[in-house]
Design a protein around this motif. Structure first.
Motif, mmCIF file in Angstrom:
data_model
loop_
_atom_site.group_PDB
_atom_site.id
_atom_site.type_symbol
_atom_site.label_atom_id
_atom_site.label_comp_id
_atom_site.label_asym_id
_atom_site.label_seq_id
_atom_site.Cartn_x
_atom_site.Cartn_y
_atom_site.Cartn_z
ATOM 1 N N ALA A 148 0.831 -1.209 0.000
ATOM 2 C CA ALA A 148 0.000 0.000 0.000
ATOM 3 C C ALA A 148 0.863 1.254 0.000
ATOM 4 O O ALA A 148 0.583 2.223 -0.716
ATOM 5 N N HIS A 149 1.938 1.260 0.802
ATOM 6 C CA HIS A 149 2.831 2.411 0.841
ATOM 7 C C HIS A 149 3.498 2.634 -0.521
ATOM 8 O O HIS A 149 3.588 3.772 -1.002
ATOM 9 N N LYS A 150 3.973 1.563 -1.135
ATOM 10 C CA LYS A 150 4.705 1.700 -2.398
ATOM 11 C C LYS A 150 3.803 2.178 -3.532
ATOM 12 O O LYS A 150 4.168 3.061 -4.307
ATOM 13 N N ILE A 151 2.609 1.582 -3.636
ATOM 14 C CA ILE A 151 1.723 1.989 -4.740
ATOM 15 C C ILE A 151 1.190 3.403 -4.493
ATOM 16 O O ILE A 151 0.986 4.179 -5.446
ATOM 17 N N THR A 152 1.016 3.791 -3.216
ATOM 18 C CA THR A 152 0.606 5.159 -2.909
ATOM 19 C C THR A 152 1.706 6.147 -3.274
ATOM 20 O O THR A 152 1.445 7.222 -3.832
ATOM 21 N N GLU A 153 2.954 5.781 -2.966
ATOM 22 C CA GLU A 153 4.091 6.641 -3.328
ATOM 23 C C GLU A 153 4.192 6.810 -4.836
ATOM 24 O O GLU A 153 4.384 7.935 -5.348
ATOM 25 N N LEU A 154 4.032 5.727 -5.575
ATOM 26 C CA LEU A 154 4.118 5.796 -7.032
ATOM 27 C C LEU A 154 3.000 6.648 -7.615
ATOM 28 O O LEU A 154 3.231 7.486 -8.498
ATOM 29 N N GLU B 133 -12.598 10.038 3.124
ATOM 30 C CA GLU B 133 -11.478 10.364 2.247
ATOM 31 C C GLU B 133 -11.915 10.361 0.788
ATOM 32 O O GLU B 133 -12.573 9.426 0.341
ATOM 33 N N LYS B 134 -11.531 11.401 0.061
ATOM 34 C CA LYS B 134 -11.865 11.461 -1.363
ATOM 35 C C LYS B 134 -10.950 10.530 -2.139
ATOM 36 O O LYS B 134 -9.736 10.587 -2.007
ATOM 37 N N ILE B 135 -11.547 9.659 -2.951
ATOM 38 C CA ILE B 135 -10.774 8.701 -3.732
ATOM 39 C C ILE B 135 -10.759 9.048 -5.217
ATOM 40 O O ILE B 135 -9.800 8.764 -5.922
ATOM 41 N N LEU B 136 -11.849 9.670 -5.714
ATOM 42 C CA LEU B 136 -11.922 10.104 -7.109
ATOM 43 C C LEU B 136 -12.523 11.499 -7.170
ATOM 44 O O LEU B 136 -13.482 11.785 -6.444
ATOM 45 N N PRO B 137 -11.954 12.390 -8.016
ATOM 46 C CA PRO B 137 -10.811 12.182 -8.910
ATOM 47 C C PRO B 137 -9.505 12.101 -8.132
ATOM 48 O O PRO B 137 -9.376 12.696 -7.061
ATOM 49 N N LEU B 138 -8.535 11.383 -8.660
ATOM 50 C CA LEU B 138 -7.240 11.260 -8.029
ATOM 51 C C LEU B 138 -6.457 12.557 -8.220
ATOM 52 O O LEU B 138 -6.419 13.114 -9.310
ATOM 53 N N ASP B 139 -5.846 13.016 -7.138
ATOM 54 C CA ASP B 139 -4.961 14.175 -7.238
ATOM 55 C C ASP B 139 -3.904 14.071 -6.155
ATOM 56 O O ASP B 139 -3.943 13.184 -5.307
ATOM 57 N N ALA B 140 -2.962 14.994 -6.187
ATOM 58 C CA ALA B 140 -1.821 14.905 -5.279
ATOM 59 C C ALA B 140 -2.241 14.997 -3.818
ATOM 60 O O ALA B 140 -1.570 14.474 -2.939
ATOM 61 N N SER B 141 -3.346 15.688 -3.537
ATOM 62 C CA SER B 141 -3.777 15.866 -2.142
ATOM 63 C C SER B 141 -4.239 14.553 -1.508
ATOM 64 O O SER B 141 -4.297 14.428 -0.294
ATOM 65 N N GLN C 262 -12.120 -5.585 -6.318
ATOM 66 C CA GLN C 262 -12.107 -5.247 -7.748
ATOM 67 C C GLN C 262 -13.502 -4.882 -8.244
ATOM 68 O O GLN C 262 -13.659 -3.958 -9.061
ATOM 69 N N LYS C 263 -14.508 -5.596 -7.762
ATOM 70 C CA LYS C 263 -15.890 -5.314 -8.147
ATOM 71 C C LYS C 263 -16.303 -3.917 -7.707
ATOM 72 O O LYS C 263 -16.879 -3.141 -8.492
ATOM 73 N N VAL C 264 -15.997 -3.568 -6.459
ATOM 74 C CA VAL C 264 -16.337 -2.244 -5.946
ATOM 75 C C VAL C 264 -15.585 -1.169 -6.723
ATOM 76 O O VAL C 264 -16.156 -0.147 -7.119
ATOM 77 N N ASP D 101 -1.021 4.414 -21.470
ATOM 78 C CA ASP D 101 -1.041 2.976 -21.210
ATOM 79 C C ASP D 101 -0.654 2.671 -19.765
ATOM 80 O O ASP D 101 -1.246 1.800 -19.119
ATOM 81 N N ILE D 102 0.341 3.392 -19.250
ATOM 82 C CA ILE D 102 0.777 3.164 -17.868
ATOM 83 C C ILE D 102 -0.341 3.520 -16.891
ATOM 84 O O ILE D 102 -0.647 2.765 -15.965
ATOM 85 N N LEU D 103 -0.943 4.688 -17.100
ATOM 86 C CA LEU D 103 -1.999 5.122 -16.196
ATOM 87 C C LEU D 103 -3.230 4.219 -16.296
ATOM 88 O O LEU D 103 -3.872 3.932 -15.278
ATOM 89 N N SER D 104 -3.561 3.762 -17.508
ATOM 90 C CA SER D 104 -4.707 2.863 -17.680
ATOM 91 C C SER D 104 -4.487 1.539 -16.967
ATOM 92 O O SER D 104 -5.444 0.895 -16.529
ATOM 93 N N PHE D 105 -3.231 1.136 -16.830
ATOM 94 C CA PHE D 105 -2.910 -0.105 -16.118
ATOM 95 C C PHE D 105 -2.815 0.130 -14.618
ATOM 96 O O PHE D 105 -3.326 -0.651 -13.814
ATOM 97 N N LEU D 106 -2.166 1.255 -14.215
ATOM 98 C CA LEU D 106 -1.847 1.469 -12.806
ATOM 99 C C LEU D 106 -3.049 1.947 -11.986
ATOM 100 O O LEU D 106 -3.259 1.482 -10.861
ATOM 101 N N ILE D 107 -3.847 2.859 -12.541
ATOM 102 C CA ILE D 107 -4.938 3.451 -11.761
ATOM 103 C C ILE D 107 -5.973 2.411 -11.328
ATOM 104 O O ILE D 107 -6.363 2.388 -10.162
ATOM 105 N N PRO D 108 -6.460 1.512 -12.223
ATOM 106 C CA PRO D 108 -7.383 0.470 -11.741
ATOM 107 C C PRO D 108 -6.762 -0.419 -10.676
ATOM 108 O O PRO D 108 -7.443 -0.823 -9.725
ATOM 109 N N LYS D 109 -5.449 -0.701 -10.806
ATOM 110 C CA LYS D 109 -4.765 -1.501 -9.783
ATOM 111 C C LYS D 109 -4.756 -0.760 -8.451
ATOM 112 O O LYS D 109 -5.002 -1.351 -7.390
ATOM 113 N N PHE D 110 -4.450 0.532 -8.522
ATOM 114 C CA PHE D 110 -4.413 1.324 -7.299
ATOM 115 C C PHE D 110 -5.783 1.372 -6.628
ATOM 116 O O PHE D 110 -5.905 1.192 -5.415
#
Length: 296
Positions: free
Chosen positions: A46-52, A185-193, A149-151, A222-231
């Motif tokens: 969780a820490h690593k994917i949040t940092e990325l 906590e706001k989850i979408l839209p994703l931003d730096a805050s 994943q469903k949620v 392509d990176i964001l389309s892969f990473l954001i759903p994972k996050f």
């Protein structure tokens, strides 16, 4: 005045209650150990994917629809995470109360506030007053990544299709077996805050790349389309793990207090029963002595 027989019934009933609360405490302790182990195991990831995600969101990237903040925000969705069962102290009630206050405080900012529920207690609390979007049954007791994943897929579709412009997670952050903090906590839209430093691992707090510009391989889209759903999926999964660990910790604490209080009541009723018995014996002695004196 209550008689000795009534006191005995109360004492027996309280002893049975104490047996039940002690058993529930032991069961919750075993479940808490497993849930906490799963939560700790997932914490490093969780820490690593949040940092990325923090690096990418803070680099000015806006090519993905989930990173775009809408100018006019009128519709919000709150995903509420509670337990399916009760008897866990204020674990659910504190979060439900905070969520109600948040909804009351934001009537002018949003024309529509929808709610989705992970956990039966939250759904029961809001079933008559909330604008219910979805209810996910039986996913909080034993959190699974497929459920997360469903949620995540549902809230992503709601956001991209414009059903809601902002999406929030309401859950109990796990601070320890006794302490859980209600968080919205706001989850979408994703931003730096979203990616606060306090949520990052100690080694990630002093990032060497604040506001850096990146060259992408493959393409940024392509990176964001892969990473954001994972996050998003992992964020939901980690929230479910925190919810499960907090629930069992709160129930373990509540049952321990219940056992202690029951023991105090048992001691109190034993004392009152003994006093009633002594009073009955004294009364009988007085009657015997009075009868003997009358025969003289």
């Amino acid at each position: 005045m209550i008689g000795i027989k009534e006191f005995n019934k109360k004492i027996v009933s309280l002893k049975n209650t104490r047996k039940m609360t002690k058993t529930m405490k032991m069961v919750s302790a075993a479940k808490f150990k497993r849930a906490h182990k799963a939560q700790v195991s997932a914490e490093a990831y969780a820490h690593k994917i949040t940092e990325l995600m923090g690096r990418l969101a803070g680099s000015g990237s806006s090519s993905h629809p989930m990173l775009i903040t809408k100018k006019a925000v009128t519709k919000a969705l709150v995903v509420l995470f509670t337990s399916d069962k009760g008897l866990c102290g204020g674990f659910n009630n504190n979060l439900i109360r905070k969520t109600r206050h948040w909804i009351i405080e934001n009537p002018y900012k949003y024309t529509t506030i929808g709610m989705s529920f992970c956990g039966r207690r939250g759904q029961m609390a809001f079933r008559r007053t909330a604008n219910i979007n979805k209810y996910y049954e039986n996913i909080t007791a034993k959190p699974g990544f497929s459920d997360a994943q469903k949620v995540a897929q549902d809230i992503s579709e709601d956001f991209i299709m414009g059903n809601y412009e902002e999406i929030y997670l309401a859950y109990n952050r796990f601070d320890g077996p006794i302490t859980q903090t209600p968080v919205i906590e706001k989850i979408l839209p994703l931003d730096a805050s979203v990616f606060k430093k306090k949520e990052a691992a100690p080694e990630a707090k002093s990032s060497k790349f604040p506001g850096a510009t990146y060259e992408y391989e493959p393409e940024e889209k392509d990176i964001l389309s892969f990473l954001i759903p994972k996050f998003l999926s992992f964020k939901i999964f980690f929230t479910l793990l925190e919810n499960a660990a907090g629930e069992h910790g709160a129930r373990m604490s509540a049952m321990d207090k219940a056992s202690t209080n029951t023991g105090e009541l048992i001691d109190r009723y034993i004392l009152l029963r003994n006093r009633a018995r002594q009073a009955a014996i004294t009364t009988e002695l007085i009657e015997i002595i009075s009868g003997a004196e009358a025969l003289k």
